[in-house]
Design an enzyme around this catalytic site. Structure first.
Site, PDB file in Angstrom:
ATOM      1  N   GLU A  44       0.954  -1.327   0.043  1.00  0.00           N
ATOM      2  CA  GLU A  44      -0.003   0.148  -0.040  1.00  0.00           C
ATOM      3  C   GLU A  44       0.809   1.284   0.039  1.00  0.00           C
ATOM      4  OE1 GLU A  44      -3.309  -0.372  -1.044  1.00  0.00           O
ATOM      5  OE2 GLU A  44      -3.340  -1.734   0.517  1.00  0.00           O
ATOM      6  N   THR A  46       2.817   2.065  -2.301  1.00  0.00           N
ATOM      7  CA  THR A  46       4.054   1.577  -2.843  1.00  0.00           C
ATOM      8  C   THR A  46       4.311   1.941  -4.194  1.00  0.00           C
ATOM      9  OG1 THR A  46       3.394  -0.486  -3.109  1.00  0.00           O
ATOM     10  CG2 THR A  46       4.486  -0.151  -1.019  1.00  0.00           C
ATOM     11  N   SER A  78     -24.700   7.897 -16.037  1.00  0.00           N
ATOM     12  CA  SER A  78     -24.503   6.624 -15.013  1.00  0.00           C
ATOM     13  C   SER A  78     -25.788   6.225 -14.331  1.00  0.00           C
ATOM     14  CB  SER A  78     -23.494   7.069 -13.871  1.00  0.00           C
ATOM     15  OG  SER A  78     -23.364   6.179 -13.027  1.00  0.00           O
ATOM     16  N   GLY A 133     -16.288   4.826  -2.951  1.00  0.00           N
ATOM     17  CA  GLY A 133     -15.635   5.139  -1.712  1.00  0.00           C
ATOM     18  C   GLY A 133     -15.289   4.131  -0.684  1.00  0.00           C
ATOM     19  N   GLY A 135     -12.725   2.131  -1.163  1.00  0.00           N
ATOM     20  CA  GLY A 135     -11.273   1.520  -1.404  1.00  0.00           C
ATOM     21  C   GLY A 135     -11.090   0.669  -2.393  1.00  0.00           C
ATOM     22  N   SER A 138     -13.117   1.895  -7.570  1.00  0.00           N
ATOM     23  CA  SER A 138     -14.648   2.246  -8.314  1.00  0.00           C
ATOM     24  C   SER A 138     -13.919   3.210  -9.581  1.00  0.00           C
ATOM     25  CB  SER A 138     -15.626   2.847  -7.595  1.00  0.00           C
ATOM     26  OG  SER A 138     -15.442   4.092  -6.990  1.00  0.00           O
ATOM     27  N   ASP A 183      -4.164   0.689  -9.324  1.00  0.00           N
ATOM     28  CA  ASP A 183      -5.484   0.453  -9.504  1.00  0.00           C
ATOM     29  C   ASP A 183      -5.962   0.207 -11.077  1.00  0.00           C
ATOM     30  OD1 ASP A 183      -5.613   0.839  -6.637  1.00  0.00           O
ATOM     31  OD2 ASP A 183      -6.701   2.716  -7.179  1.00  0.00           O
ATOM     32  N   TYR A 235      -4.018  12.099   0.968  1.00  0.00           N
ATOM     33  CA  TYR A 235      -3.037  11.198   0.179  1.00  0.00           C
ATOM     34  C   TYR A 235      -2.094  11.871  -0.408  1.00  0.00           C
ATOM     35  CZ  TYR A 235      -2.333   7.878  -3.469  1.00  0.00           C
ATOM     36  OH  TYR A 235      -1.765   6.710  -4.298  1.00  0.00           O
TER      37      TYR A 235
END
Length: 398
Positions: A44, A46, A78, A133, A135, A138, A183, A235
């Site tokens: 994480e 990384t 959407s 939301g 993690g 999405s 991701d 972040y």
């Protein structure tokens, strides 16, 4: 309670996007594509340090029904977000210009065009069963499914890793979230029944067999229902701390600091007057890179159970060094451990979102129930709990 093995309606109603497309745009789409969310087993914070990660794709997907346009118009809809069709001009797309959820697919169009690819517009209808939301990426699923569809429709000839790079550029430069590449690579490149061992420096990857059921094990995902927003600055602060540590050490990134050199590096940073937060960022990234290597070795040796303590160590590092956990995540991890789980940690960017729990398959329901009971006792909303089934990456459905 029973931990479900696949996407649940509570995580999105999953309306068929082709029917929605036809209703909205009055024509049939040229195809339907899907791209999954992901859960990260270990590694994480990384990826933007050129380090190692090990995600697996979830059965939860973003799906897109798409048709190309030649008039420079991009229309986005959407089923999961209130509001109508968002209509934009592709030649007017500009970074950091808002558009809410639509910034993710619009950013992909912008990134493709910025890279010289002739995308002249599209009609897109999207739906998703990836929790937002939580993690579980999405946003990367939205980016990847859009990139794959446009790659096919405009005959761009881009590989899966190249599509992931486009998605990251959309999120970094257009949306404004300074994420790494994990991701998007997970959504684009994972394969069913495997975890993805990814070197984020050169994007070399290895599909690692990940059949926990054969060993009598289950990996649970616990969605705390605490929504995180990685664009809120926390972040970016962690990323800045990592970059400052590398600068002070005179190395390109923290990937270049070996584990056996960590203690000396931390002493040098302290002597140089580095802020304590920088030291903590350095310690987390270097030790988490080491934890990825430990887990890989254990899986290769058929000793997945022994990965449990490594997950526990990872959570302590994220909680105490990087300080990106929250009370609900800590409660989920502690309750699972007390109920006999082999290991547990928060996963993803933190500040909410999800935890993962490695448990004996025979104990999975009891562990899930213990976590739910602990949340009720603490006055929290009931968490969502499901089994992480290693699933396929992005693909065309029709």
């Amino acid at each position: 309670m029973t931990a479900t093995a696949g996407p649940s309606n509570e995580y999105g109603h999953g309306t068929e996007p082709s029917a929605t497309f036809t209703t909205l745009y009055g024509a049939e789409p040229h195809g339907v594509w899907a791209a999954p969310g992901r859960v990260n087993l270990i590694g994480e914070y990384t990826d933007f340090n050129d380090g190692f990660v090990m995600p697996l794709a979830l059965p939860h997907t973003a799906r897109a029904a798409v048709a190309p346009r030649t008039d420079g118009v991009l229309r986005l809809y959407s089923t999961d977000v209130p509001g109508g069709v968002v209509s934009l001009r592709v030649d007017a797309l500009a970074p950091r210009s808002g558009h809410g959820w639509a910034a993710y697919p619009a950013g992909v169009v912008w990134a493709l065009r910025a890279a010289g690819h002739p995308v002249t517009g599209a009609d897109i209808a999207l739906t998703s069963t990836v929790p937002t939301g939580a993690g579980l990426s999405s946003s990367a699923a939205l980016e990847t499914v859009t990139a794959l569809a446009l790659n096919d429709l405009f005959h761009l000839g881009l590989s899966a890793p190249e599509l992931a790079v486009i998605g990251r550029r959309a999120e970094n430069d257009f949306v404004g979230v300074p994420c790494g590449i994990m991701d998007q690579m997970a959504s684009a490149c994972c394969t069913e029944g495997h975890a993805l061992h990814l070197d984020t420096r050169d994007l070399t990857l290895r599909q690692v067999p990940f059949d926990l059921a054969a060993q009598g094990l289950t990996l649970l995902v616990v969605d705390t229902r605490v929504k995180h927003a990685l664009g809120d600055g926390a972040y970016a602060e962690r990323r800045a701390g990592c970059e400052e540590g590398a600068r002070l050490l005179g190395i390109p990134t923290l990937r270049d600091l070996p584990y056996d050199g960590l203690d000396a590096a931390l002493t040098a940073l302290a002597d140089a007057g580095a802020d304590e937060s920088v030291l903590r960022c350095v310690r987390h990234v270097v030790t988490d890179n080491q934890r990825v290597e430990q887990v890989i070795a254990l899986l290769d040796a058929g000793e997945a159970r022994a990965a449990g303590p490594v997950l526990n160590e990872g959570h302590r590092s994220l909680r105490d060094d990087l300080r990106v956990s929250c009370p609900e995540l800590d409660l989920a991890v502690a309750a699972a451990q007390e109920a006999g789980a082999l290991g547990a940690r928060m996963t993803g960017g933190g500040f909410g979102g999800s935890a993962i729990v490695l448990a004996e398959a025979a104990e999975a329901d009891a562990v899930a129930g213990a976590v739910t009971k602990a949340f009720a006792a603490a006055g929290h909303a009931a968490p969502g709990v499901f089994a992480a089934v290693p699933s396929a990456g992005a693909r065309r459905l029709s």
